[in-house]
Design a protein around this motif. Structure first.
Motif, PDB file in Angstrom:
ATOM      1  N   GLN A  91       0.833  -1.202   0.000  1.00 60.48           N
ATOM      2  CA  GLN A  91       0.000   0.000   0.000  1.00 60.48           C
ATOM      3  C   GLN A  91       0.873   1.260   0.000  1.00 60.48           C
ATOM      4  OE1 GLN A  91      -2.537   2.352  -0.657  1.00 60.48           O
ATOM      5  NE2 GLN A  91      -3.553   0.374  -0.335  1.00 60.48           N
ATOM      6  N   ARG A  92       1.891   1.258   0.877  1.00 64.74           N
ATOM      7  CA  ARG A  92       2.792   2.429   0.982  1.00 64.74           C
ATOM      8  C   ARG A  92       3.601   2.634  -0.295  1.00 64.74           C
ATOM      9  NH1 ARG A  92       4.206  -0.046   5.751  1.00 64.74           N
ATOM     10  NH2 ARG A  92       6.206  -0.695   4.894  1.00 64.74           N
ATOM     11  N   ARG A  93       4.166   1.568  -0.787  1.00 68.27           N
ATOM     12  CA  ARG A  93       5.157   1.666  -1.872  1.00 68.27           C
ATOM     13  C   ARG A  93       4.523   1.749  -3.253  1.00 68.27           C
ATOM     14  NH1 ARG A  93       8.451   1.306  -5.587  1.00 68.27           N
ATOM     15  NH2 ARG A  93      10.446   0.227  -5.510  1.00 68.27           N
ATOM     16  N   PHE A  94       3.453   0.993  -3.471  1.00 70.60           N
ATOM     17  CA  PHE A  94       2.880   0.902  -4.816  1.00 70.60           C
ATOM     18  C   PHE A  94       1.430   1.384  -4.902  1.00 70.60           C
ATOM     19  CE2 PHE A  94       5.865  -2.792  -4.405  1.00 70.60           C
ATOM     20  CZ  PHE A  94       6.864  -2.323  -5.249  1.00 70.60           C
ATOM     21  N   ALA A  95       0.831   1.749  -3.752  1.00 67.92           N
ATOM     22  CA  ALA A  95      -0.605   2.086  -3.703  1.00 67.92           C
ATOM     23  C   ALA A  95      -1.445   0.925  -4.234  1.00 67.92           C
ATOM     24  CB  ALA A  95      -0.896   3.379  -4.470  1.00 67.92           C
ATOM     25  N   VAL A  96      -1.046  -0.297  -3.895  1.00 70.25           N
ATOM     26  CA  VAL A  96      -1.760  -1.512  -4.302  1.00 70.25           C
ATOM     27  C   VAL A  96      -2.352  -2.169  -3.057  1.00 70.25           C
ATOM     28  CG1 VAL A  96      -1.451  -3.871  -5.203  1.00 70.25           C
ATOM     29  CG2 VAL A  96      -0.369  -1.942  -6.376  1.00 70.25           C
ATOM     30  N   ASP A  97      -3.626  -2.513  -3.124  1.00 71.86           N
ATOM     31  CA  ASP A  97      -4.281  -3.219  -2.010  1.00 71.86           C
ATOM     32  C   ASP A  97      -4.038  -4.718  -2.129  1.00 71.86           C
ATOM     33  OD1 ASP A  97      -5.445  -1.006  -0.723  1.00 71.86           O
ATOM     34  OD2 ASP A  97      -7.066  -0.956  -2.197  1.00 71.86           O
ATOM     35  N   ILE A  98      -3.513  -5.316  -1.077  1.00 72.20           N
ATOM     36  CA  ILE A  98      -3.305  -6.769  -1.018  1.00 72.20           C
ATOM     37  C   ILE A  98      -4.090  -7.293   0.185  1.00 72.20           C
ATOM     38  CG2 ILE A  98      -1.600  -8.594  -0.576  1.00 72.20           C
ATOM     39  CD1 ILE A  98      -1.269  -7.417  -3.356  1.00 72.20           C
ATOM     40  N   ASP A  99      -4.986  -8.239  -0.063  1.00 66.79           N
ATOM     41  CA  ASP A  99      -5.740  -8.866   1.024  1.00 66.79           C
ATOM     42  C   ASP A  99      -4.807  -9.845   1.740  1.00 66.79           C
ATOM     43  OD1 ASP A  99      -7.293 -10.437   2.655  1.00 66.79           O
ATOM     44  OD2 ASP A  99      -8.778 -10.959   1.134  1.00 66.79           O
ATOM     45  N   PRO A 100      -4.467  -9.586   3.026  1.00 70.90           N
ATOM     46  CA  PRO A 100      -3.490 -10.450   3.701  1.00 70.90           C
ATOM     47  C   PRO A 100      -3.974 -11.886   3.875  1.00 70.90           C
ATOM     48  CG  PRO A 100      -4.330  -8.750   5.208  1.00 70.90           C
ATOM     49  CD  PRO A 100      -4.905  -8.456   3.861  1.00 70.90           C
TER      50      PRO A 100
END
Length: 411
Positions: free
Chosen positions: A85-94
């Motif tokens: 989220q911080r680095r790429f502004a990509v949401d990853i569902d943990p």
């Protein structure tokens, strides 16, 4: 009893090219020679102290000594999600879109095992890091090679490969910043590849192990930044280079839920995950202060500049790598006919400098050697001086080398 050469999977693996250079290095050291070793991409600096302290603290908790989770502890998966989220502004569902691996190498190999049937074709750049093709070859697949340069030629080769491969390729491997070539890809390139592979139903496995080791350029992007990439792509990252944690064996896969679930299923049979304190410390590294990463980047940049500038002055022009901890060096013209393995041996014998022969990364790497930025600036300058002397006596060196080879042939 049959010999190991009769085992089907072993038969498909060529002898590890680097073993020959490593054996020569060991003999030279045993004879008292001081070999300056640029051969292996093995970070030489210690893991930052705050990460080690967290490991020690977690290891003192007896509850952490039990089996861990093969998917990775929830706190570490959440930390990876925070990083994306911080680095790429990509949401990853943990829960569904990421998994902890024992380094990116293990993740790639096990995912290859999960998705490959005997005879399946996979598209792999050449030259490339050995696990990229051999993970699939071990799993019973076959590789069709594509160029490594992320440009229009790559896209044309991709199109040709899909039209002329029978059966149709199941997957494409990408690796930018690239090991061994240090090439970078941009979002425009990733966008075209994702569009093509979505259209043809081809999985993408992106290896982003060097995402944080970059110099003088914008931070390398993630393929998951492309809209719709998660439909077909999974990306591997690693703690090894970013935080000087190679021996800890912690990496990640993130992206497509189907591929993550397949990897989780395979891993559930094979391992119980990394030792929990290692995972706790890895989460602490991702969530904590990042100035140590800036320091690591600056360290490699200093070594890169000493190497590239020093060798240019010595008469060996090598492109300055914009990222990774490697320089991809064209063999000097006078020695080009030797190929990378013979040139590597000559460099070790005459200049006491060890490098990785390009042939170890695929047939299209044979005109280069890979130089790892794994010696300090002082040792790097010493290597440059040794190489300058070596290049200054090219004629004599080549003559002696030819005589030695001829003598070896006659025996």
């Amino acid at each position: 009893m049959s010999s190991q050469h009769d085992f089907h999977r072993i038969k498909r693996l060529p002898p590890y090219v680097f073993a020959e250079v490593n054996a020569m290095k060991a003999r030279a050291r045993a004879a008292g020679e001081d070999i300056i070793d640029f051969g292996m991409g093995n970070p030489d600096q210690p893991t930052p102290a705050h990460i080690v302290d967290k490991l020690v603290e977690a290891a003192r908790n007896p509850r952490a000594h039990r089996y861990s989770m093969s998917r990775g502890i929830p706190g570490l998966r959440k930390a990876l999600s925070g990083y994306y989220q911080r680095r790429f502004a990509v949401d990853i569902d943990p829960e569904a879109e990421c998994i902890v691996t024992l380094g990116s190498k293990e993740g790639l190999a096990n995912l290859a095992n999960a998705i490959t049937s005997p005879g399946d074709i996979v598209l792999v750049p050449n030259p490339s890091y050995p696990i990229h093709p051999y993970g699939f070859i071990i799993a019973g697949g076959s590789c069709r090679f594509v160029p490594v340069t992320p440009d229009a030629e790559f896209l044309k080769a991709l199109d040709r490969a899909v039209r002329h491969s029978v059966p149709k390729p199941i997957a494409l491997v990408l690796n930018y910043p690239s090991n061994p070539t240090a090439l970078l890809a941009d979002l425009d390139f990733y966008g075209q590849v994702v569009e093509f592979c979505r259209h043809h139903g081809i999985w993408i496995l992106s290896d982003l192990a060097y995402s944080e080791i970059y110099f003088d350029v914008m931070p390398p992007p993630s393929i998951l930044q492309i809209p719709g990439a998660k439909d077909i792509a999974v990306e591997f990252t690693s703690m090894s280079k970013t935080y000087n944690m190679p021996g800890w064996r912690i990496g990640f896969a993130a992206g497509n839920k189907t591929l993550i679930a397949a990897l989780a299923r395979i891993k559930s049979y094979l391992d119980y995950g990394a030792f929990t304190p290692i995972q706790v410390a890895a989460a602490f590294a991702l969530n904590g202060p990042q100035d140590c990463v800036d320091d690591i980047r600056a360290l490699y940049k200093g070594r890169r500049d000493a190497l590239i500038e020093g060798l240019a002055a010595a008469g060996w022009d090598i492109p300055s790598p914009p990222a990774t901890m490697f320089a991809w060096a064209p063999i000097p013209p006078a020695f080009a006919h030797l190929g990378s393995l013979e040139f590597s041996k000559l460099l070790m014998r005459e200049a006491q400098v060890a490098v990785a022969p390009g042939i170890g990364f695929g047939e299209y790497g044979d005109s280069h050697v890979r130089i790892g930025l794994v010696e300090n600036v002082q040792r790097t300058r010493q290597a440059v001086r040794n190489i300058k002397t070596f290049l200054g006596s090219t004629g004599q060196v080549l003559e002696a080398s030819e005589k030695q080879r001829a003598a070896g042939t006659e025996q």
